[in-house]
Design a protein around this motif. Structure first.
Motif, short mmCIF file in Angstrom:
data_model
loop_
_atom_site.label_atom_id
_atom_site.label_comp_id
_atom_site.label_asym_id
_atom_site.label_seq_id
_atom_site.Cartn_x
_atom_site.Cartn_y
_atom_site.Cartn_z
N PHE A 1 0.82 -1.20 0.00
CA PHE A 1 0.00 0.00 0.00
C PHE A 1 0.86 1.26 0.00
O PHE A 1 0.47 2.26 -0.59
CB PHE A 1 -1.01 -0.02 1.15
CG PHE A 1 -2.20 -0.85 0.84
CD1 PHE A 1 -3.26 -0.34 0.10
CD2 PHE A 1 -2.26 -2.18 1.21
CE1 PHE A 1 -4.34 -1.13 -0.24
CE2 PHE A 1 -3.33 -2.98 0.88
CZ PHE A 1 -4.37 -2.45 0.16
N LYS A 2 2.00 1.18 0.63
CA LYS A 2 2.94 2.31 0.56
C LYS A 2 3.38 2.54 -0.89
O LYS A 2 3.42 3.68 -1.36
CB LYS A 2 4.15 2.02 1.47
CG LYS A 2 5.05 3.19 1.67
CD LYS A 2 4.41 4.17 2.61
CE LYS A 2 5.40 5.26 2.98
NZ LYS A 2 4.73 6.47 3.38
N ALA A 3 3.64 1.46 -1.61
CA ALA A 3 4.06 1.56 -3.01
C ALA A 3 2.93 2.11 -3.89
O ALA A 3 3.18 2.84 -4.86
CB ALA A 3 4.51 0.20 -3.53
N LEU A 4 1.70 1.80 -3.55
CA LEU A 4 0.56 2.28 -4.35
C LEU A 4 0.39 3.80 -4.25
O LEU A 4 -0.23 4.40 -5.12
CB LEU A 4 -0.73 1.58 -3.92
CG LEU A 4 -0.84 0.10 -4.24
CD1 LEU A 4 -2.14 -0.47 -3.69
CD2 LEU A 4 -0.73 -0.15 -5.74
N SER B 1 -2.61 2.23 -13.46
CA SER B 1 -1.65 1.14 -13.37
C SER B 1 -2.38 -0.08 -12.79
O SER B 1 -3.37 0.07 -12.07
CB SER B 1 -0.44 1.53 -12.52
OG SER B 1 -0.83 1.85 -11.20
N ARG B 2 -1.92 -1.25 -13.11
CA ARG B 2 -2.58 -2.50 -12.69
C ARG B 2 -1.64 -3.26 -11.76
O ARG B 2 -0.43 -3.26 -11.96
CB ARG B 2 -2.90 -3.37 -13.91
CG ARG B 2 -3.70 -2.68 -14.97
CD ARG B 2 -5.14 -2.67 -14.62
NE ARG B 2 -5.92 -1.96 -15.63
CZ ARG B 2 -7.21 -1.94 -15.65
NH1 ARG B 2 -7.89 -2.59 -14.74
NH2 ARG B 2 -7.87 -1.27 -16.57
N HIS B 3 -2.24 -3.95 -10.78
CA HIS B 3 -1.48 -4.70 -9.79
C HIS B 3 -2.19 -6.01 -9.51
O HIS B 3 -3.43 -6.04 -9.49
CB HIS B 3 -1.34 -3.87 -8.51
CG HIS B 3 -0.78 -2.51 -8.78
ND1 HIS B 3 0.56 -2.25 -8.77
CD2 HIS B 3 -1.38 -1.35 -9.14
CE1 HIS B 3 0.77 -0.99 -9.08
NE2 HIS B 3 -0.41 -0.41 -9.32
N PRO B 4 -1.47 -7.10 -9.29
CA PRO B 4 -2.12 -8.40 -9.06
C PRO B 4 -3.04 -8.37 -7.84
O PRO B 4 -2.63 -7.93 -6.76
CB PRO B 4 -0.95 -9.35 -8.84
CG PRO B 4 0.25 -8.66 -9.41
CD PRO B 4 -0.02 -7.19 -9.27
#
Length: 148
Positions: free
Chosen positions: A5-8, A15-18
């Motif tokens: 969540f910090k990276a988000l 952007s897409r994330h698994p």
């Protein structure tokens, strides 16, 4: 706050994330639950707050029918299984910390076990509480002798 969540925080729009990676980082509490706020998708009306565990969240995302975790029953609770007043998922979002869900839903009939459209019908005003809505359906009609 978890690293995913910090990276988000700095992730670019669209952007897409698994999904599995995000669900692994969700801030479920010590009971394995996360608060989920249900909001009517077209009016913005806040209908209710309930709890989800990971299984309920995954089922909701995969089926489109909202499923919660019933703390009182100790089992999955598919909204409307007793009353017929279902919630169908339009969208789901996590807050920035990953510890609260916002569900945009299509609610059929009342969302509240009292027969009211919303569970938020007790307004706190100065030194009193005021009831702001009448039941749409008598709870006994919705559930017979039990609460749903």
């Amino acid at each position: 706050m978890s690293e995913p969540f910090k990276a988000l925080e700095r992730a670019p729009r669209d952007s897409r994330h698994p999904l599995t990676e995000i669900l692994d980082a969700v801030g479920f509490n010590e009971s394995g639950l996360i608060p989920a706020i249900a909001q009517q998708h077209d009016s913005g009306e806040v209908l209710m707050m309930a709890w989800m565990n990971r299984e309920a969240l995954e089922e909701t995302l995969h089926t489109g029918r909202v499923c919660y975790w019933s703390r009182s029953r100790g089992k999955l609770w598919r909204k409307g299984e007793s009353s017929g007043q279902q919630q169908h998922l339009k969208s789901a979002a996590l807050d920035c910390d990953g510890d609260t869900l916002l569900l945009q839903v299509e609610q059929t009939g009342p969302a509240c076990h009292t027969g009211r459209r919303s569970c938020f019908y007790v307004a706190l005003e100065n030194d009193e509480a005021r009831i702001t809505a009448e039941p749409l359906i008598d709870p006994d009609t919705l559930y017979g002798s039990g609460k749903g």
